[in-house]
Design a protein around this motif. Structure first.
Motif, PDB file in Angstrom:
ATOM      1  N   THR A  98      -8.641  -5.098   3.683  1.00  0.00           N
ATOM      2  CA  THR A  98      -7.692  -6.227   3.071  1.00  0.00           C
ATOM      3  C   THR A  98      -6.787  -6.622   3.931  1.00  0.00           C
ATOM      4  O   THR A  98      -5.674  -7.633   4.227  1.00  0.00           O
ATOM      5  N   HIS A  99      -6.673  -5.727   5.717  1.00  0.00           N
ATOM      6  CA  HIS A  99      -5.719  -6.583   6.757  1.00  0.00           C
ATOM      7  C   HIS A  99      -6.002  -7.844   6.879  1.00  0.00           C
ATOM      8  O   HIS A  99      -4.459  -8.394   7.263  1.00  0.00           O
ATOM      9  N   ASP A 117       1.739  -2.501  -4.547  1.00  0.00           N
ATOM     10  CA  ASP A 117       0.543  -1.731  -4.347  1.00  0.00           C
ATOM     11  C   ASP A 117      -0.196  -2.182  -5.981  1.00  0.00           C
ATOM     12  O   ASP A 117       0.261  -2.663  -6.577  1.00  0.00           O
ATOM     13  N   ILE A 166       1.589  -3.456   6.478  1.00  0.00           N
ATOM     14  CA  ILE A 166       0.506  -3.370   5.579  1.00  0.00           C
ATOM     15  C   ILE A 166      -0.182  -1.809   5.609  1.00  0.00           C
ATOM     16  O   ILE A 166      -0.176  -1.302   7.142  1.00  0.00           O
ATOM     17  N   CYS A 167      -0.850  -0.674   4.731  1.00  0.00           N
ATOM     18  CA  CYS A 167      -1.097   0.415   4.702  1.00  0.00           C
ATOM     19  C   CYS A 167      -2.044   0.616   3.656  1.00  0.00           C
ATOM     20  O   CYS A 167      -1.924   1.060   3.160  1.00  0.00           O
ATOM     21  N   THR A 168      -3.087  -0.563   4.017  1.00  0.00           N
ATOM     22  CA  THR A 168      -3.582  -0.515   2.694  1.00  0.00           C
ATOM     23  C   THR A 168      -5.351  -0.762   3.481  1.00  0.00           C
ATOM     24  O   THR A 168      -5.155   0.073   4.968  1.00  0.00           O
ATOM     25  N   GLY A 197       1.033  -0.904  -0.098  1.00  0.00           N
ATOM     26  CA  GLY A 197      -0.042   0.157   0.142  1.00  0.00           C
ATOM     27  C   GLY A 197       0.944   1.513   0.293  1.00  0.00           C
ATOM     28  O   GLY A 197       1.199   1.643   0.595  1.00  0.00           O
TER      29      GLY A 197
END
Length: 375
Positions: free
Chosen positions: A77-78, A34, A71-73, A8
């Protein structure tokens, strides 16, 4: 040298990249991913990173030989991404909120347990000196038993904020300001006081007609010896955020202030209060050692140290789950107009993935949906 990957590459990824770069002697960012083609490459170029770029996060997890992944989404979605990384033997730092449901949180914790790796949920406000000061004073016991805590998670967002495709939907964002903004303050409340026994709440959407979710909630949380009051908002002009803790002996607040009353024989307060107790608290604060790194950098530094030292990080997966549990209780209380006891059992319908979406009111229907946020 720990090898770092980031999944992400939107705005919040910048905080993670900056955090890892602050510890360049300990780690190196070697991969970005991404799902939007070309976006990972653009982020690598923007920061001058010598990192592989992937359009498929699963391929990055499989191929990049990583030690840690951020995880930066979007929240929906985590769980899948974190479980995949943990099962691949990779330590995970996941943005808040941990996941939209307790069922997904527990699946992530189970993956952590079987992998033997660390799972940390972003709680960057634990790494602020002003908030660490509150924790230090509360932990000292000098306040006495806690009577009341008022938490104002006050933010403001304009109408275009919810135009981004995943925002403002129960399915993709998982909730509104209670989950995605107040999660910071909920984590702090739990960090300071622990889990409440009971929650009730009311929810509303007052100003955002392109969002299914709430833009305002007010919750009351019952503790053994007192009450906490939480306002979660994206409609507060000025964004004046505050935590006020009232103890039997004194009050402390963030932004920092301290007050202490002293009783006259008739029970009314002395005009000058208890100046000596105020001085004792101020001395306690002055003697606290300041943090070396703050925000995301502080949390990333702690995670790297935890990996090196074989200990838990300051913000664990369980901490992330505890915050989601309180959010879930607030939503259940607001939807069902009831008091909700904690802990929430696995048999509760709101525990399971998808049940929040099934029960949630649509304050409005989403009409505008953009792939990229307006600049």
């Amino acid at each position: 040298m720990l090898r770092i990957g980031i999944i992400g590459t939107g705005g919040i990824a910048d905080a993670h990249i900056g955090g890892y770069l602050a510890f360049g002697e300990q780690c190196q960012i070697v991969a970005l991913a991404d799902v939007l083609p070309g976006r990972a490459t653009q982020k690598a170029e923007a920061f001058g990173l010598d990192a592989a770029a992937y359009d498929d996060p699963a391929a990055m997890i499989a191929d990049a030989d990583l030690d840690v992944v951020s995880i930066c989404t979007p929240p929906s979605t985590h769980a899948a991404l974190a479980i995949a990384a943990l099962d691949a033997g990779i330590h995970v730092l996941v943005e808040k909120p941990m996941a939209p449901s307790l069922e997904e949180c527990d699946a992530m914790l189970a993956a952590q347990e079987r992998s033997g790796r660390l799972l940390s949920v972003v709680a960057q406000n634990r790494f602020r000196d002003d908030l660490a000061t509150l924790k230090h004073v509360v932990g000292s016991g000098i306040l006495g038993s806690i009577s009341h805590v008022r938490v104002d998670s006050a933010w403001w967002r304009g109408l275009p904020y919810y135009d981004l495709w995943w925002r403002g939907t129960w399915e993709k964002e998982g909730g509104g300001c209670t989950l995605n903004h107040a999660i910071h303050h909920i984590d702090l409340l739990l960090w300071l006081l622990g889990r409440p026994a009971e929650v009730t709440a009311m929810l509303a959407n007052t100003q955002h007609d392109n969002a299914e979710v709430e833009d305002l909630s007010v919750a009351v949380l019952r503790y053994d010896t007192g009450l906490a009051q939480l306002t979660s908002s994206v409609v507060h002009h000025g964004e004046q955020q505050e935590i006020v803790i009232q103890g039997a002996n004194a009050r402390i607040s963030q932004p920092w202030s301290v007050a202490a009353e002293r009783s006259r024989p008739d029970g009314f307060p002395e005009p000058d209060g208890d100046a000596r107790l105020v001085d004792r608290i101020e001395t306690l604060v002055a003697e606290r050692e300041p943090l070396t790194h703050h925000g995301h950098a502080g949390q990333i530094g702690d995670l790297l140290a935890a990996i090196r030292e074989g200990r838990d990080p300051i913000s664990t997966g369980q901490d992330g789950r505890n915050a989601v549990e309180v959010v879930t209780a607030i939503y259940k209380a607001g939807f069902e107009h009831e008091f909700v006891a904690l802990p929430l059992p696995a048999s509760d319908p709101y525990y399971r993935a998808g049940q929040l979406v099934a029960h949630a009111p649509h304050f409005h229907e989403k009409q505008r949906s953009l792939i990229e946020a307006a600049s």
